[in-house]
Design a protein around this motif. Sequence first.
Motif, PDB file in Angstrom:
ATOM      1  N   LEU A  73       0.831  -1.210   0.000  1.00 25.40           N
ATOM      2  CA  LEU A  73       0.000   0.000   0.000  1.00 25.40           C
ATOM      3  C   LEU A  73       0.860   1.253   0.000  1.00 25.40           C
ATOM      4  O   LEU A  73       0.601   2.202  -0.757  1.00 25.40           O
ATOM      5  CB  LEU A  73      -0.922  -0.016   1.224  1.00 25.40           C
ATOM      6  N   ALA A  74       1.905   1.272   0.846  1.00 21.62           N
ATOM      7  CA  ALA A  74       2.795   2.432   0.882  1.00 21.62           C
ATOM      8  C   ALA A  74       3.583   2.566  -0.418  1.00 21.62           C
ATOM      9  O   ALA A  74       3.790   3.680  -0.919  1.00 21.62           O
ATOM     10  CB  ALA A  74       3.745   2.326   2.073  1.00 21.62           C
ATOM     11  N   ALA A  75       4.040   1.420  -0.963  1.00 22.28           N
ATOM     12  CA  ALA A  75       4.778   1.463  -2.228  1.00 22.28           C
ATOM     13  C   ALA A  75       3.898   2.015  -3.342  1.00 22.28           C
ATOM     14  O   ALA A  75       4.352   2.826  -4.167  1.00 22.28           O
ATOM     15  CB  ALA A  75       5.279   0.065  -2.586  1.00 22.28           C
ATOM     16  N   SER A  76       2.644   1.574  -3.372  1.00 23.01           N
ATOM     17  CA  SER A  76       1.714   2.082  -4.386  1.00 23.01           C
ATOM     18  C   SER A  76       1.519   3.586  -4.246  1.00 23.01           C
ATOM     19  O   SER A  76       1.486   4.322  -5.240  1.00 23.01           O
ATOM     20  CB  SER A  76       0.359   1.378  -4.268  1.00 23.01           C
ATOM     21  N   SER A  77       1.411   4.041  -3.005  1.00 22.90           N
ATOM     22  CA  SER A  77       1.112   5.456  -2.749  1.00 22.90           C
ATOM     23  C   SER A  77       2.323   6.349  -3.004  1.00 22.90           C
ATOM     24  O   SER A  77       2.281   7.264  -3.833  1.00 22.90           O
ATOM     25  CB  SER A  77       0.632   5.631  -1.304  1.00 22.90           C
ATOM     26  N   PHE A  78       3.419   6.081  -2.274  1.00 22.89           N
ATOM     27  CA  PHE A  78       4.558   6.997  -2.276  1.00 22.89           C
ATOM     28  C   PHE A  78       5.540   6.758  -3.419  1.00 22.89           C
ATOM     29  O   PHE A  78       6.153   7.698  -3.913  1.00 22.89           O
ATOM     30  CB  PHE A  78       5.306   6.894  -0.943  1.00 22.89           C
ATOM     31  N   SER A  79       5.698   5.506  -3.837  1.00 22.67           N
ATOM     32  CA  SER A  79       6.710   5.190  -4.850  1.00 22.67           C
ATOM     33  C   SER A  79       6.158   5.132  -6.264  1.00 22.67           C
ATOM     34  O   SER A  79       6.939   5.157  -7.223  1.00 22.67           O
ATOM     35  CB  SER A  79       7.370   3.839  -4.518  1.00 22.67           C
ATOM     36  N   LEU A  80       4.838   5.033  -6.397  1.00 20.12           N
ATOM     37  CA  LEU A  80       4.245   4.912  -7.725  1.00 20.12           C
ATOM     38  C   LEU A  80       3.271   6.050  -8.040  1.00 20.12           C
ATOM     39  O   LEU A  80       3.426   6.766  -9.027  1.00 20.12           O
ATOM     40  CB  LEU A  80       3.537   3.556  -7.858  1.00 20.12           C
ATOM     41  N   ILE A  81       2.259   6.234  -7.204  1.00 24.29           N
ATOM     42  CA  ILE A  81       1.214   7.220  -7.514  1.00 24.29           C
ATOM     43  C   ILE A  81       1.734   8.647  -7.404  1.00 24.29           C
ATOM     44  O   ILE A  81       1.493   9.479  -8.293  1.00 24.29           O
ATOM     45  CB  ILE A  81      -0.013   6.998  -6.606  1.00 24.29           C
ATOM     46  N   VAL A  82       2.437   8.961  -6.310  1.00 25.44           N
ATOM     47  CA  VAL A  82       2.949  10.334  -6.146  1.00 25.44           C
ATOM     48  C   VAL A  82       3.893  10.719  -7.282  1.00 25.44           C
ATOM     49  O   VAL A  82       3.732  11.791  -7.889  1.00 25.44           O
ATOM     50  CB  VAL A  82       3.620  10.504  -4.768  1.00 25.44           C
ATOM     51  N   PRO A  83       4.890   9.869  -7.639  1.00 27.93           N
ATOM     52  CA  PRO A  83       5.733  10.232  -8.791  1.00 27.93           C
ATOM     53  C   PRO A  83       4.946  10.330 -10.100  1.00 27.93           C
ATOM     54  O   PRO A  83       5.260  11.183 -10.941  1.00 27.93           O
ATOM     55  CB  PRO A  83       6.752   9.088  -8.856  1.00 27.93           C
ATOM     56  N   ALA A  84       3.943   9.477 -10.277  1.00 29.09           N
ATOM     57  CA  ALA A  84       3.142   9.544 -11.506  1.00 29.09           C
ATOM     58  C   ALA A  84       2.429  10.888 -11.619  1.00 29.09           C
ATOM     59  O   ALA A  84       2.386  11.492 -12.700  1.00 29.09           O
ATOM     60  CB  ALA A  84       2.124   8.405 -11.524  1.00 29.09           C
ATOM     61  N   ILE A  85       1.898  11.374 -10.505  1.00 29.23           N
ATOM     62  CA  ILE A  85       1.225  12.679 -10.504  1.00 29.23           C
ATOM     63  C   ILE A  85       2.227  13.794 -10.786  1.00 29.23           C
ATOM     64  O   ILE A  85       1.953  14.729 -11.561  1.00 29.23           O
ATOM     65  CB  ILE A  85       0.508  12.920  -9.164  1.00 29.23           C
ATOM     66  N   GLU A  86       3.405  13.707 -10.160  1.00 32.48           N
ATOM     67  CA  GLU A  86       4.423  14.742 -10.359  1.00 32.48           C
ATOM     68  C   GLU A  86       4.905  14.796 -11.805  1.00 32.48           C
ATOM     69  O   GLU A  86       5.188  15.872 -12.337  1.00 32.48           O
ATOM     70  CB  GLU A  86       5.606  14.481  -9.424  1.00 32.48           C
ATOM     71  N   ILE A  87       4.997  13.631 -12.452  1.00 31.62           N
ATOM     72  CA  ILE A  87       5.520  13.580 -13.817  1.00 31.62           C
ATOM     73  C   ILE A  87       4.450  13.886 -14.860  1.00 31.62           C
ATOM     74  O   ILE A  87       4.679  14.653 -15.793  1.00 31.62           O
ATOM     75  CB  ILE A  87       6.131  12.190 -14.097  1.00 31.62           C
ATOM     76  N   GLY A  88       3.273  13.269 -14.702  1.00 31.04           N
ATOM     77  CA  GLY A  88       2.270  13.354 -15.754  1.00 31.04           C
ATOM     78  C   GLY A  88       0.976  14.049 -15.403  1.00 31.04           C
ATOM     79  O   GLY A  88       0.115  14.227 -16.261  1.00 31.04           O
ATOM     80  N   GLY A  89       0.798  14.417 -14.138  1.00 32.13           N
ATOM     81  CA  GLY A  89      -0.448  15.050 -13.749  1.00 32.13           C
ATOM     82  C   GLY A  89      -1.485  14.047 -13.268  1.00 32.13           C
ATOM     83  O   GLY A  89      -1.319  12.827 -13.417  1.00 32.13           O
ATOM     84  N   ILE A  90      -2.566  14.563 -12.753  1.00 33.66           N
ATOM     85  CA  ILE A  90      -3.561  13.728 -12.088  1.00 33.66           C
ATOM     86  C   ILE A  90      -4.321  12.834 -13.057  1.00 33.66           C
ATOM     87  O   ILE A  90      -4.589  11.665 -12.759  1.00 33.66           O
ATOM     88  CB  ILE A  90      -4.549  14.602 -11.270  1.00 33.66           C
ATOM     89  N   TRP A  91      -4.656  13.325 -14.244  1.00 31.16           N
ATOM     90  CA  TRP A  91      -5.535  12.548 -15.112  1.00 31.16           C
ATOM     91  C   TRP A  91      -4.825  11.388 -15.788  1.00 31.16           C
ATOM     92  O   TRP A  91      -5.407  10.321 -15.983  1.00 31.16           O
ATOM     93  CB  TRP A  91      -6.206  13.462 -16.143  1.00 31.16           C
TER      94      TRP A  91
END
Length: 245
Positions: free
Chosen positions: A46-64
């Motif tokens: 759960l933490a890996a999904s949140s901090f290591s995957l989702i947060v960087p994805a938002i920072e790189i490509g945006g929310i959508w």
Amino acid sequence: MILIGSLASLLAGLATGIGAILVFFIPEPSDKFLDASLGFAAGVMLAASSFSLIVPAIEIGGIWKTVIGIITGTVFLFYAERLIPHAHYVAGVKGPPTKLSKIWLFILAITIHNFPEGMAVGVGYGGGDIKAGTSLAIGIGLQNMPEGLAVAFPLLREGSTRSKAFLIALLTGLVEPFGGFLGISVVSLGKFLLPYGLAFAAGAMLLVITEEIIPETHSRGNDREASIGVILGFIIMMVFDNIFS
């Protein structure tokens, strides 16, 4: 980087054998211990999904782009679980009817789980950030240890020898390098695919956590122990992610 990501996902997958090797040294653990261990694995994921995957994805490509990736990963694994027969020790057989033995169904279940984990490691290296990829590899390897334990001992209950239970648990982890190679190869084709890849892996892992692991850990009345395991795993992975960021 493709080689590094593939090797890292291989090492993370082999960590399944570290947990499984305990079948040679300890008596069968209690259900409370197994549920707490699987809860720990769920917390790390759960933490890996949140901090290591989702947060960087938002920072790189945006929310959508992140939303699209999460939905795609979730749908992919949802249909994989519907189309591939598999079994969990408590939840029983899932997927289409089959004549496969229960041991093979256990193997397929953990294989389905391990593929997105390997993909997460590969995608983590796909952005060229070795620290981020290493954090994911350590976290996935860490959560694979209790998964190996949770695979090996149910196989003993199904009549496998200790050597066979260990070998099967170890082999289920070897699907992760294939997921890792696929993940890093795809995102290496173009940086525009990186946020989708990160979110895809996160979506697949979130489905594993919410549909399979957590319900499994709460099905035998060990809710408190399992919840403590989830929180502990979440904290440890959160610390790893910040140390390597």
